[in-house]
Design an enzyme around this catalytic site. Sequence first.
Site, PDB file in Angstrom:
ATOM      1  CE  LYS A  13      -2.525  -0.729   3.762  1.00  0.00           C
ATOM      2  NZ  LYS A  13      -2.119  -2.052   4.219  1.00  0.00           N
ATOM      3  NE  ARG A  88      -4.749  -1.018  10.090  1.00  0.00           N
ATOM      4  CZ  ARG A  88      -3.670  -0.429   9.555  1.00  0.00           C
ATOM      5  NH1 ARG A  88      -3.702   0.815   9.174  1.00  0.00           N
ATOM      6  NH2 ARG A  88      -2.564  -1.121   9.414  1.00  0.00           N
ATOM      7  NE  ARG A 127       6.784  -3.101   5.562  1.00  0.00           N
ATOM      8  CZ  ARG A 127       5.484  -2.918   5.702  1.00  0.00           C
ATOM      9  NH1 ARG A 127       4.752  -2.545   4.674  1.00  0.00           N
ATOM     10  NH2 ARG A 127       4.905  -3.151   6.858  1.00  0.00           N
ATOM     11  NE  ARG A 171       1.588  -4.068  11.313  1.00  0.00           N
ATOM     12  CZ  ARG A 171       2.527  -3.739  10.420  1.00  0.00           C
ATOM     13  NH1 ARG A 171       3.762  -4.161  10.563  1.00  0.00           N
ATOM     14  NH2 ARG A 171       2.216  -2.988   9.397  1.00  0.00           N
TER      15      ARG A 171
HETATM   16  P1  AMP Z   1       0.241   1.083   9.152  1.00  0.00           P
HETATM   17  O1  AMP Z   1       1.387   2.009   8.998  1.00  0.00           O
HETATM   18  O2  AMP Z   1      -0.951   1.470   8.319  1.00  0.00           O
HETATM   19  O3  AMP Z   1       0.626  -0.363   8.975  1.00  0.00           O
HETATM   20  O4  AMP Z   1      -0.255   1.223  10.671  1.00  0.00           O
HETATM   21  C1  AMP Z   1       0.599   0.927  11.757  1.00  0.00           C
HETATM   22  C2  AMP Z   1      -0.220   0.733  13.015  1.00  0.00           C
HETATM   23  O5  AMP Z   1      -0.915   1.950  13.352  1.00  0.00           O
HETATM   24  C3  AMP Z   1      -1.311  -0.313  12.927  1.00  0.00           C
HETATM   25  O6  AMP Z   1      -0.814  -1.624  13.145  1.00  0.00           O
HETATM   26  C4  AMP Z   1      -2.278   0.145  14.027  1.00  0.00           C
HETATM   27  O7  AMP Z   1      -1.788  -0.180  15.303  1.00  0.00           O
HETATM   28  C5  AMP Z   1      -2.213   1.665  13.895  1.00  0.00           C
HETATM   29  N1  AMP Z   1      -3.235   2.159  12.926  1.00  0.00           N
HETATM   30  C6  AMP Z   1      -3.002   2.695  11.695  1.00  0.00           C
HETATM   31  N2  AMP Z   1      -4.155   3.023  11.084  1.00  0.00           N
HETATM   32  C7  AMP Z   1      -5.149   2.670  11.941  1.00  0.00           C
HETATM   33  C8  AMP Z   1      -6.571   2.725  11.860  1.00  0.00           C
HETATM   34  N3  AMP Z   1      -7.204   3.187  10.771  1.00  0.00           N
HETATM   35  N4  AMP Z   1      -7.276   2.280  12.939  1.00  0.00           N
HETATM   36  C9  AMP Z   1      -6.662   1.813  14.042  1.00  0.00           C
HETATM   37  N5  AMP Z   1      -5.313   1.711  14.168  1.00  0.00           N
HETATM   38  C10 AMP Z   1      -4.557   2.145  13.133  1.00  0.00           C
END
Ligand code: AMP
Length: 222
Positions: A13, A88, A127, A171
Amino acid sequence: MVLLLFGPPGCGKGTQARLITNWMKIPSISTGEMLRAELRAGTELGRMAQSIMAAGGLVGDDIVNQMLTARIQCPDCRNGFLLDGYPRTVEQAEFLDALLARLGLPPAIVLHLDVPEDALVGRMISRRQCPTCSRVYNLLHQPPKSPGICDDDGTALITRKDDREHVFRERLKTYDDVTRPVLAHYHDHTYHQIRGDRSPGYIFEAITSVLEKELSGESLVN
Ligand code: AMP
């Protein structure tokens, strides 16, 4: 145009968000990046989110919804924006629909990057990310020009703490249990499934062909 880039952790993404936003000249909004910025700045919100993120869980809907509401009303979003990593949960998706309607914006166009789970762990191990500009690299498929250094700003690349294998698996589980069901919410929307187990260039071509049709109003809702 409001774009929503949807898919499991490690599906690419971040890379596609960067390519799409350069191409469409709209901002990419990553709630994960916003939370990491809070964490780096040592804010109360950052401190609160830290343990949840470190365990591979999800930060509360209210917090994320509030952050997003403020962000999409910034002037740089007036010609559209792309959401990466939001919504999410089904609650976030319902909140977003209502928010877009309230702001007089069109419903989101969903781009679902679909990658088989066994490919994701391999991707995650290789990564790396720039802590300054957040650009994502993959040591196998998309290495930086100089090893360990960001092409754009020369910062030393890091491995995200939540990319450690046990957190990453958590995750993935959170994605399966809580986030994947969000797709059902979007079956009435403009939804495009895109195979994400190919090279970034190939995936981007598939995305641009979808978006070109959307932009010229020829889209078929599938
Ligand atoms: P990402 O960088 O999108 O993989 O997000 C890293 C972490 O941030 C996730 O594993 C969640 O803990 C938190 N996070 C990011 N976006 C959300 C969301 N829309 N709702 C809840 N937690 C989020």
